[in-house]
Design an enzyme around this catalytic site. Structure first.
Site, PDB file in Angstrom:
ATOM      1  N   HIS A   1       1.170  -1.717   0.029  1.00  0.00           N
ATOM      2  CA  HIS A   1      -0.294  -0.019   0.695  1.00  0.00           C
ATOM      3  C   HIS A   1       0.752   0.936   0.274  1.00  0.00           C
ATOM      4  CE1 HIS A   1      -3.655   2.437   1.274  1.00  0.00           C
ATOM      5  NE2 HIS A   1      -2.700   2.741   1.561  1.00  0.00           N
ATOM      6  N   GLU A   2       2.142   1.235   1.198  1.00  0.00           N
ATOM      7  CA  GLU A   2       2.473   3.087   1.134  1.00  0.00           C
ATOM      8  C   GLU A   2       3.758   2.516   0.506  1.00  0.00           C
ATOM      9  OE1 GLU A   2       1.124   4.760   2.588  1.00  0.00           O
ATOM     10  OE2 GLU A   2       0.545   3.384   4.467  1.00  0.00           O
TER      11      GLU A   2
ATOM     12  N   HIS B   1       1.429   4.565  -2.871  1.00  0.00           N
ATOM     13  CA  HIS B   1       1.690   6.046  -2.628  1.00  0.00           C
ATOM     14  C   HIS B   1       3.384   6.275  -2.695  1.00  0.00           C
ATOM     15  CE1 HIS B   1      -1.761   7.117  -0.402  1.00  0.00           C
ATOM     16  NE2 HIS B   1      -1.451   5.862   1.314  1.00  0.00           N
TER      17      HIS B   1
END
Lengths: 496, 496
Positions: A263-264, A267
């Site tokens: 997920h990160e 980003h």
């Protein structure tokens, strides 16, 4: 020097200050000893204060007016000037005294919130939250007056430029019409099958870390311009050319840290892929929080929980942890990673029930900012909403309206971006798959290149050149909608 | 608000900026990915630029004049005002254009130095060093004019307030008269005994780290306000209430990292022990580089290489590394840790030969700043000095005048503080032992409390309240001298 080039120099200094604050913020979560908290708070306050001074200085206002009057800029500088004006308007709209009052109120309220949450004691937080809400409404009014927006839209615009209730309301209303039914049907189908076999630990932390790094590299994370570390609350932060992501390991469950890293990394890829020439200027920033969340979710939810990728992941996991057996078969892992279980806690929610948490928070925070919901009535309204949307009876406020730090931090107008991001992720993934038919096959081999390249071109490399909807329209042929998200959820949870 | 209290507010902001830069500097050495170097350089340049602007702002000058005219301050605020004036004079003395020219010259020269050192090619560095020396001489003249000092003293004053050639010259001249003889005699005695048994590795890094942490704690390092990490070049940095020390591990040799940790812990204790009420003001800073070095050397050289402490350390090392035998006896370890071996490299030098490296560099850099030594003549002069002072023939400039980064970094006036620190350490240790007769016995039990408490009271907690010599006189009964250092070296190297 033209007024515009003097603005570029000033915003480049601002970017350096933001970068410095980004690294200090990362350090505070990942490295800093406890006793340094007060000194660090002072350092960050001074950096933010200086940035605010530079941004709102009369010379900045004069240069903005002069550059706008001069005109004649090319596409990117013109968009850059537009973003400079936006930043200046946001910063100048709020009187310094109100900024400082809010900053102090946030510090107090966050501190009390930690204890209130621990003790499930909303009454303790209430007066602080009331004071903070009062200030946030005042800020919303001040910004709204400067931007020609209603107070909630003005706050929202601070997180997601151009986003408006008039865009969100129809999207969320549509979502509300079909999501509860979809969740119920998904759960029925799920219950009709044997439960997936759980994965038994322990799973050594260093193995988890290496696995995370391997997948980060496969995704295209540039380790010469970023790091992976540990923090209590995972995040993606840092600075330009120095993107720091964090996760939190649990020996009993590797999946949460792993999915968190993916997920990160989504980003981080956005941050690392911003347009090289404009990285230190406003137009080179990521477009806003909805698109930022779309990048984390396209990696975690769309790509990495897909059947194709899980098939690639399964042998990798077996090898890394030295396990085998039915629990470690791809199909079992896929069932585990796409399980729908309504629960109290937003950050633990699966992809299908997550939007329900957001619909509720959006409903409540718009009412609070409008003055239609008093802080005292928040717990009741929250619990009613949980019953209504997810069929759950909240046993105490720790599992209810005290669970998130957003409101005690003064972050009103942030929550909707999570679900707008989920919608955008589905829409972008569909467009990428259409443009690159080989994409799913590549995921099945752990090859993210086609997805990454498409995102670099259509999202990351475009910075803040266009508004969110225009950017999405160019990339996917349509502004933000619910269709792709619904189709994705139906295919994954109601399909085979 | 009085002029003085407005100054306190301004210097508190400056302290926050310095702290921010301190953490970013630590991060650059210990954490930062390579690709972030340029962005980080920009962040630090902006922070330093803003600090310089605040320090030299007309409002600061006005407040200083007004506060000085007002008078009537108590002891600490009065000393604080004095230090504020000093910082302002240093910063204002140099025109902004010269500051920037120097900053660019340093960047270029450091970069070329890395290659020149690698290739032992002084000619490549020479033009850059010439340009930088020219600028440093100009800066020395500008600061000298403002401070009423000659250029070298003005530069020195930037590192060690109040230190002057007129103080150093007689001390170093005395040292020069007896040090070569002492080294020769120490080596003779050393050669007359069997050589100490070397310690065979490998020594696991994690064991080394835990050992370092154990000793840091024993010394009194406060882990809630600091950290231990790894960097290529060990240092003590960070910020107020957040002291970051680093070391570098070698599996084949644990002693170097361990002694390095003890050394940096000495620096850290000074930083952590600064007066609590004044930590964010100039008067709460450490007094200067000579006293700072005295604190690292009092821990490493005076306390931790003492026979008493090594007797305590020996079983700790045997236990940590699971070793035994003659090499691990206290007496053998003591011989290893007090071995005198003249060598080319300053940072590898033992306690007895180290000052010779400094005498040479002091001689050369004062001549360079005075215009009496041209850069082109530096290698020859350096090699002559090494032959003269240590009897060594330098084979190439990598092992000669290219070994240190100080000059290519523009740090002229820094070198003498290493040896002034060694003298101060001996003088302070003698005073502490006199005041606390139990001190050596406590070291033999790994108990640093008496030493630490004495240093807290007489050095750390006094910040910059007094000048170096006045502080030393209050603590030891005399200003800085060579007697205690000589007595220490004679006792350790010419005694039994």
């Amino acid at each position: 020097m033209t007024a515009y080039s003097s603005l570029e120099a000033r915003f480049s200094r601002l970017a350096a200050l933001e970068g410095a604050a980004g690294i200090l913020g990362w350090d505070a979560q990942a490295m800093m000893p406890d006793g340094a908290a007060e000194s660090r708070g002072e350092q960050l306050a001074v950096l933010h204060g200086l940035a605010h001074e530079i941004l709102t200085a009369p010379a900045t206002a004069d240069d903005l007016a002069a550059a706008e009057a001069e005109g004649g800029l090319e596409t990117w500088p013109a968009a850059n000037l537009y973003e400079m004006r936006r930043a200046h308007t946001h910063a100048s709209a709020v009187p310094q005294a109100l900024v400082e009052a809010r900053s102090r109120a946030v510090s107090r309220s966050e501190m009390v919130w930690r204890e209130a949450r621990r003790d499930a004691d909303f009454a303790r937080l209430a007066p602080y939250l009331e004071e903070l809400l009062r200030l946030q409404r005042e800020i919303g009014q001040a910004k709204g007056a400067a931007l020609g927006l209603d107070p909630y839209d003005a706050l929202l615009d601070g997180y997601d430029p151009g986003m408006r209730r008039s865009i969100i309301d129809p999207l969320f209303s549509d979502l509300t019409s079909w999501l509860p039914g979809l969740i119920a049907e998904a759960r029925e189908r799920q219950e009709s099958r044997p439960a997936p076999v759980p994965l038994d630990g322990p799973f050594p932390i260093e193995t988890q870390r290496q696995l995370g790094l391997t997948l980060m590299r496969a995704l295209g994370f540039d380790e010469t311009r970023g790091r992976l570390d540990i923090s209590l609350h995972p995040f993606c932060g840092g600075a330009t050319d120095d993107v720091r992501i964090t996760t939190r390991y649990d020996e009993a469950d590797f999946s949460r840290a792993l999915m968190g890293v993916l997920h990160e990394t989504g980003h981080a890829l956005y941050e690392q892929g911003r347009p090289a020439e404009w990285r230190h200027q406003p137009v080179g920033s990521a477009r806003g929080m909805s698109l930022h969340e779309s990048q984390s979710l396209i990696v975690e939810m769309q790509a990495c929980r897909s059947r194709e990728f899980v098939a690639y992941l399964a042998p990798l996991l077996r090898h890394a942890f030295g396990r085998s057996g039915p629990a470690w078969e791809a199909e079992n892992l896929y069932r585990l990673y796409t399980r729908v279980v309504p629960g109290f806690i937003r950050v633990d929610a699966d992809e299908a029930t997550y939007p329900a948490h957001i619909l509720l928070r959006y409903r409540l925070e718009t009412a609070m900012i409008a003055g239609d919901l008093a802080v005292a009535d928040l717990p009741g309204a929250f619990n009613d909403g949980m019953r209504d949307l997810l069929g759950l009876d909240v046993p105490d406020d720790r599992l209810g309206c005290l669970q998130d730090i957003h409101w005690p931090s003064g972050a009103f107008g942030y929550f909707p971006t999570y679900t707008l991001g989920a919608m955008a992720a589905a829409q972008l993934f569909r467009a990428a798959r259409t443009a690159e038919p080989a994409l799913p096959g590549c995921l099945a081999q752990g090859d993210f290149a086609p997805l990454r390249t498409w995102l670099r071109t259509h999202i990351h490399g475009r910075g803040s050149l266009l508004g969110t909807d225009a950017l999405l329209a160019e990339a996917t042929g349509a502004p933000l909608g619910t269709a792709a998200f619904r189709a994705h959820l139906e295919a994954r949870y109601l399909g085979e």
